[in-house]
Design a protein around this motif. Structure first.
Motif, PDB file in Angstrom:
ATOM      1  N   TRP A  93      -0.465   8.712   6.700  1.00 38.91           N
ATOM      2  CA  TRP A  93      -0.801   7.582   5.814  1.00 38.91           C
ATOM      3  C   TRP A  93       0.338   7.385   4.815  1.00 38.91           C
ATOM      4  O   TRP A  93       0.327   7.884   3.711  1.00 38.91           O
ATOM      5  CB  TRP A  93      -2.121   7.822   5.086  1.00 38.91           C
ATOM      6  CG  TRP A  93      -2.530   6.627   4.256  1.00 38.91           C
ATOM      7  CD1 TRP A  93      -2.251   6.396   2.947  1.00 38.91           C
ATOM      8  CD2 TRP A  93      -3.262   5.488   4.696  1.00 38.91           C
ATOM      9  NE1 TRP A  93      -2.755   5.190   2.529  1.00 38.91           N
ATOM     10  CE2 TRP A  93      -3.386   4.602   3.595  1.00 38.91           C
ATOM     11  CE3 TRP A  93      -3.823   5.121   5.921  1.00 38.91           C
ATOM     12  CZ2 TRP A  93      -4.057   3.393   3.685  1.00 38.91           C
ATOM     13  CZ3 TRP A  93      -4.498   3.911   5.999  1.00 38.91           C
ATOM     14  CH2 TRP A  93      -4.609   3.066   4.890  1.00 38.91           C
ATOM     15  N   TRP A  94       1.329   6.632   5.235  1.00 39.29           N
ATOM     16  CA  TRP A  94       2.456   6.291   4.377  1.00 39.29           C
ATOM     17  C   TRP A  94       3.031   7.517   3.671  1.00 39.29           C
ATOM     18  O   TRP A  94       3.144   7.545   2.440  1.00 39.29           O
ATOM     19  CB  TRP A  94       2.068   5.226   3.347  1.00 39.29           C
ATOM     20  CG  TRP A  94       1.648   3.931   3.941  1.00 39.29           C
ATOM     21  CD1 TRP A  94       0.428   3.352   3.881  1.00 39.29           C
ATOM     22  CD2 TRP A  94       2.457   3.027   4.710  1.00 39.29           C
ATOM     23  NE1 TRP A  94       0.402   2.166   4.545  1.00 39.29           N
ATOM     24  CE2 TRP A  94       1.652   1.937   5.081  1.00 39.29           C
ATOM     25  CE3 TRP A  94       3.788   3.051   5.133  1.00 39.29           C
ATOM     26  CZ2 TRP A  94       2.117   0.868   5.843  1.00 39.29           C
ATOM     27  CZ3 TRP A  94       4.254   1.989   5.896  1.00 39.29           C
ATOM     28  CH2 TRP A  94       3.430   0.915   6.243  1.00 39.29           C
ATOM     29  N   ARG A 105      -7.421   3.592  -1.232  1.00 41.17           N
ATOM     30  CA  ARG A 105      -6.606   3.070  -0.140  1.00 41.17           C
ATOM     31  C   ARG A 105      -6.960   1.620   0.185  1.00 41.17           C
ATOM     32  O   ARG A 105      -8.135   1.269   0.296  1.00 41.17           O
ATOM     33  CB  ARG A 105      -6.769   3.927   1.116  1.00 41.17           C
ATOM     34  CG  ARG A 105      -6.150   5.307   0.980  1.00 41.17           C
ATOM     35  CD  ARG A 105      -6.235   6.105   2.266  1.00 41.17           C
ATOM     36  NE  ARG A 105      -5.533   7.380   2.131  1.00 41.17           N
ATOM     37  CZ  ARG A 105      -5.427   8.282   3.095  1.00 41.17           C
ATOM     38  NH1 ARG A 105      -6.002   8.049   4.282  1.00 41.17           N
ATOM     39  NH2 ARG A 105      -4.771   9.405   2.893  1.00 41.17           N
ATOM     40  N   HIS A 142       0.502   3.963  -2.798  1.00 38.60           N
ATOM     41  CA  HIS A 142       0.120   5.315  -2.385  1.00 38.60           C
ATOM     42  C   HIS A 142       1.105   6.353  -2.908  1.00 38.60           C
ATOM     43  O   HIS A 142       0.714   7.449  -3.323  1.00 38.60           O
ATOM     44  CB  HIS A 142       0.035   5.387  -0.866  1.00 38.60           C
ATOM     45  CG  HIS A 142      -0.241   6.749  -0.335  1.00 38.60           C
ATOM     46  ND1 HIS A 142      -1.391   7.444  -0.641  1.00 38.60           N
ATOM     47  CD2 HIS A 142       0.493   7.572   0.469  1.00 38.60           C
ATOM     48  CE1 HIS A 142      -1.367   8.627  -0.041  1.00 38.60           C
ATOM     49  NE2 HIS A 142      -0.239   8.727   0.626  1.00 38.60           N
ATOM     50  N   GLU A 199       0.161   7.115  -6.501  1.00 41.26           N
ATOM     51  CA  GLU A 199      -0.991   7.993  -6.677  1.00 41.26           C
ATOM     52  C   GLU A 199      -0.693   9.391  -6.149  1.00 41.26           C
ATOM     53  O   GLU A 199      -1.154  10.393  -6.704  1.00 41.26           O
ATOM     54  CB  GLU A 199      -2.215   7.403  -5.967  1.00 41.26           C
ATOM     55  CG  GLU A 199      -2.172   7.464  -4.461  1.00 41.26           C
ATOM     56  CD  GLU A 199      -3.447   6.950  -3.803  1.00 41.26           C
ATOM     57  OE1 GLU A 199      -4.357   6.529  -4.536  1.00 41.26           O
ATOM     58  OE2 GLU A 199      -3.526   6.976  -2.559  1.00 41.26           O
ATOM     59  N   LEU A 200       0.116   9.478  -5.105  1.00 43.52           N
ATOM     60  CA  LEU A 200       0.472  10.765  -4.527  1.00 43.52           C
ATOM     61  C   LEU A 200       1.248  11.617  -5.526  1.00 43.52           C
ATOM     62  O   LEU A 200       0.917  12.774  -5.795  1.00 43.52           O
ATOM     63  CB  LEU A 200       1.286  10.510  -3.253  1.00 43.52           C
ATOM     64  CG  LEU A 200       1.814  11.646  -2.393  1.00 43.52           C
ATOM     65  CD1 LEU A 200       2.058  11.128  -0.975  1.00 43.52           C
ATOM     66  CD2 LEU A 200       3.127  12.215  -2.918  1.00 43.52           C
ATOM     67  N   LEU A 238      -6.690   9.333  -5.458  1.00 48.37           N
ATOM     68  CA  LEU A 238      -6.265   9.816  -4.149  1.00 48.37           C
ATOM     69  C   LEU A 238      -7.411   9.725  -3.138  1.00 48.37           C
ATOM     70  O   LEU A 238      -8.540  10.136  -3.429  1.00 48.37           O
ATOM     71  CB  LEU A 238      -5.786  11.263  -4.272  1.00 48.37           C
ATOM     72  CG  LEU A 238      -4.841  11.768  -3.191  1.00 48.37           C
ATOM     73  CD1 LEU A 238      -3.543  10.967  -3.170  1.00 48.37           C
ATOM     74  CD2 LEU A 238      -4.538  13.250  -3.415  1.00 48.37           C
ATOM     75  N   TYR A 239      -7.135   9.164  -1.984  1.00 53.22           N
ATOM     76  CA  TYR A 239      -8.070   8.954  -0.861  1.00 53.22           C
ATOM     77  C   TYR A 239      -9.073   7.826  -1.127  1.00 53.22           C
ATOM     78  O   TYR A 239      -9.543   7.189  -0.178  1.00 53.22           O
ATOM     79  CB  TYR A 239      -8.859  10.228  -0.522  1.00 53.22           C
ATOM     80  CG  TYR A 239      -8.009  11.374  -0.041  1.00 53.22           C
ATOM     81  CD1 TYR A 239      -7.386  11.324   1.209  1.00 53.22           C
ATOM     82  CD2 TYR A 239      -7.830  12.501  -0.831  1.00 53.22           C
ATOM     83  CE1 TYR A 239      -6.605  12.385   1.650  1.00 53.22           C
ATOM     84  CE2 TYR A 239      -7.053  13.558  -0.403  1.00 53.22           C
ATOM     85  CZ  TYR A 239      -6.433  13.498   0.840  1.00 53.22           C
ATOM     86  OH  TYR A 239      -5.663  14.535   1.275  1.00 53.22           O
ATOM     87  N   GLU A 285       0.825  -1.206   0.000  1.00 53.25           N
ATOM     88  CA  GLU A 285       0.000   0.000   0.000  1.00 53.25           C
ATOM     89  C   GLU A 285       0.859   1.256   0.000  1.00 53.25           C
ATOM     90  O   GLU A 285       0.525   2.248  -0.644  1.00 53.25           O
ATOM     91  CB  GLU A 285      -0.943  -0.002   1.203  1.00 53.25           C
ATOM     92  CG  GLU A 285      -1.678   1.294   1.456  1.00 53.25           C
ATOM     93  CD  GLU A 285      -2.581   1.712   0.299  1.00 53.25           C
ATOM     94  OE1 GLU A 285      -2.926   2.902   0.238  1.00 53.25           O
ATOM     95  OE2 GLU A 285      -2.940   0.850  -0.532  1.00 53.25           O
TER      96      GLU A 285
END
Length: 594
Positions: free
Chosen positions: A114-115, A148, A94, A97-98, A144-145, A90
């Motif tokens: 969150w990571w 997850r 993440h 996507e970030l 994003l969001y 994850e």
């Protein structure tokens, strides 16, 4: 009739036959007949003594190692169906996507609970590229969001494929180049080099962590192999570029930094001072770091031009707030200073403590065994203690490499320095064991690397490392891949627990010492017994972590032996002992003359 006019054609040189080195791949039976020394050699036996091209051998090796990597990827990964944080899989998803969805100025500030991104910029660029590719395939994987903890089967295939592709673009070409450079240095034929290369690429711990647990460690390790290959080829400036790439991808490449610095500085001062080379190394290193951070700074410039604000929950980086003077927020350099300070703060997490989880190094062994509880001490004191002990462990190998910068010493110096960091330094994770394992496994491609004396130590380190990773792998439901890959590699290399062939070699040359045999077989016996106890005997209620603690303590002791062995072999390769012996002989001769 006169002589025919000369032509520009040159007769084609005959290909030189493979020189028959005795690197330990072949042994002789009672009738003086050649036979494979261990099972992996038997697979390459049809190519022995032939002119089989590397263009035939290498694709076969690549297909073989791909098969085991992809099969491992079919199993679960770190955090599979394990809310709330879902593990390293994850984290990597993440970051994709970030970086793909947010402006550059948000990358190191966004939702740190969150990571949050805590790897150097090259990892961020790598994540951005993969995130863009993944978004073009299926946007739902990287919203994003909203995405997850996604356990979509298609996402798993995509993520597993990115690890393989990244590895085949960086790690495997670098491994081939590095092994070839070692073959030239030690005068080893291509047949035996192919065996050593396969042993390196089939290294079980690397496959289990990157293709099982889920990581991209092989990108950083590939840049490290390219660094070593350039050192061996006499190209120090390129080695600087590749090592900055390793540091820029994962900060744990710092494990190798003292050895790299010692060798590069050593060749500038020995056999004489070479100022142009020293200046060249300094300039290329600084330029490489500048190029590494350039996209981040250009992105910051673009976001500043667009007046993009930082996230509403962002705080001033501690490195910036601790300054004796506070820069003005209106200064032109303030956004760049803020980004650099936040990046360094995220990359070097000094606030996390001496260690987070149970890992087989000195500090965790002392604490978990009950020998001494370290949480009673101030964190600043523990940091200084870790720094002092780390320096004490890495100064000897680095000093030897600096004063005697020989190519043959490089793998031993890298291994000893990395073992020193792993055993003694701050914030070490279980996965960091891959760093000392890489140069130590590379010894298979050196002079005598396939003989029992070296092969047994390389196998001991790799098997012990996999064993110390077992508690982590069990959490990821990778118990079966652990036993299959570790057992397969041990069998291929003719090592315990699958075989004791390396410990029964007759003859003086390449034979393992009695002390090493006792130590190795004793540790192997304890590992087997530990597995039986862990599987069938539950720990006492008052000591639920008993088997994990035993794993940590034995692992730390075994890794300490690996460090001492690498350091001793480094001393031997340096010629220091032979110099001392020759000096002593000269003194004895002079005394007799008197």
């Amino acid at each position: 009739m006169g002589p025919s006019p000369p032509t520009a054609h040159r007769s084609r040189k005959k290909r030189k036959p493979e020189h028959s080195t005795s690197n330990g791949a072949v042994i002789f039976d009672s009738s003086k007949t050649e036979k494979p020394a261990f099972p992996l050699v038997a697979f390459f036996w049809p190519a022995k003594g032939t002119n089989t091209s590397q263009w035939i051998t290498l694709p076969v090796i690549f297909m073989l190692v791909f098969l085991f990597r992809w099969c491992t990827g079919m199993w679960p990964y770190s955090g599979f169906q394990k809310p709330p944080m879902h593990g390293d899989f994850e984290a990597q998803r993440h970051w994709m996507e970030l970086t793909a969805n947010l402006p550059v100025t948000h990358w190191y500030f966004h939702d740190l609970e969150w990571w949050g991104l805590d790897y150097p910029p090259l990892t961020a660029y790598h994540s951005w590229l993969l995130g863009r590719i993944g978004w073009s395939i299926e946007p739902e994987w990287f919203r994003l969001y909203l995405s997850r903890g996604t356990d979509d089967a298609g996402l798993k295939v995509f993520m597993r494929a990115t690890v393989v592709v990244s590895e085949y673009l960086v790690y495997i070409p670098a491994a081939v180049l590095c092994v070839r450079q070692l073959a030239r240095l030690h005068n080893i034929n291509g047949w035996e080099s192919s065996i050593a290369l396969t042993g390196l690429l089939m290294q079980p711990a690397t496959i289990l962590i990157d293709h099982g647990h889920f990581q991209y460690n092989t990108v950083m390790l590939g840049f490290t192999l390219a660094t070593i290959a350039c050192m061996l080829a006499g190209r120090p400036l390129w080695s600087c570029v590749f090592f900055v790439g390793a540091l820029g991808f994962k900060q744990m490449a710092l494990f190798y930094a003292p050895a790299v610095a010692a060798y590069l500085a050593g060749i500038c001062f020995s056999p004489r001072l070479d100022i142009p080379r020293l200046l060249g190394i300094a300039v290329v290193t600084l330029a490489s770091f500048a190029v590494l951070f350039l996209p981040l700074l250009l992105g910051t410039a673009y976001d500043t031009y667009r007046n993009v604000p930082l996230p509403s929950d962002s705080t001033l980086p501690p490195l910036l707030s601790s300054l004796s003077w506070q820069p003005s927020e209106k200064a032109w350099y303030y956004p760049y200073l803020t980004q650099l300070a936040q990046t360094l703060h995220r990359i070097f997490p000094f606030s996390r403590g001496l260690f987070e989880d149970k890992v087989a190094n000195i500090w965790c062994a002392i604490h978990t065994s009950g020998l001494h509880k370290l949480h009673n001490y101030d964190s600043a004191l523990l940091s200084r203690a870790a720094l002092g002990l780390t320096l004490a462990s890495i100064i000897p190998p680095c000093a030897l490499l600096f004063f005697r910068p020989r190519e043959a010493m490089i793998p031993y110096a890298f291994a000893a320095t990395a073992w020193g960091f792993f055993l003694c330094s701050y914030q070490v994770h279980e996965k960091n064991v891959l760093l000392p394992l890489l140069p130590m496994t590379l010894l298979l491609a050196t002079d005598g690397g396939l003989k029992a004396a070296t092969r047994a130590w390389v196998g001991f380190a790799n098997t012990l490392a996999c064993w110390t990773l077992f508690p982590l792998l069990v959490k990821d439901q990778l118990r079966i891949p652990y036993f299959v890959l570790t057992g397969l590699w041990a069998w291929l290399m003719g090592l315990p627990p699958a075989s004791v062939g390396a410990y029964t070699v007759s003859g003086e040359e390449g034979r393992l010492s009695v002390v090493s045999k006792i130590l190795h077989l004793g540790v192997y016996s304890i590992m087997v017994a530990w597995h039986l106890l862990e599987a069938w005997v539950p720990p006492p209620n008052d000591k639920p972590d008993l088997w994990v603690v035993a794993n940590v303590c034995l692992g730390a002791a075994g890794f300490g032996l690996c460090y001492l062995w690498c350091l001793w072999r480094l001393v031997e390769e340096s010629g220091l002992l032979s110099g001392m012996r020759s000096t002593k002989r000269k003194e004895e001769v002079s005394k007799k003359k008197q």
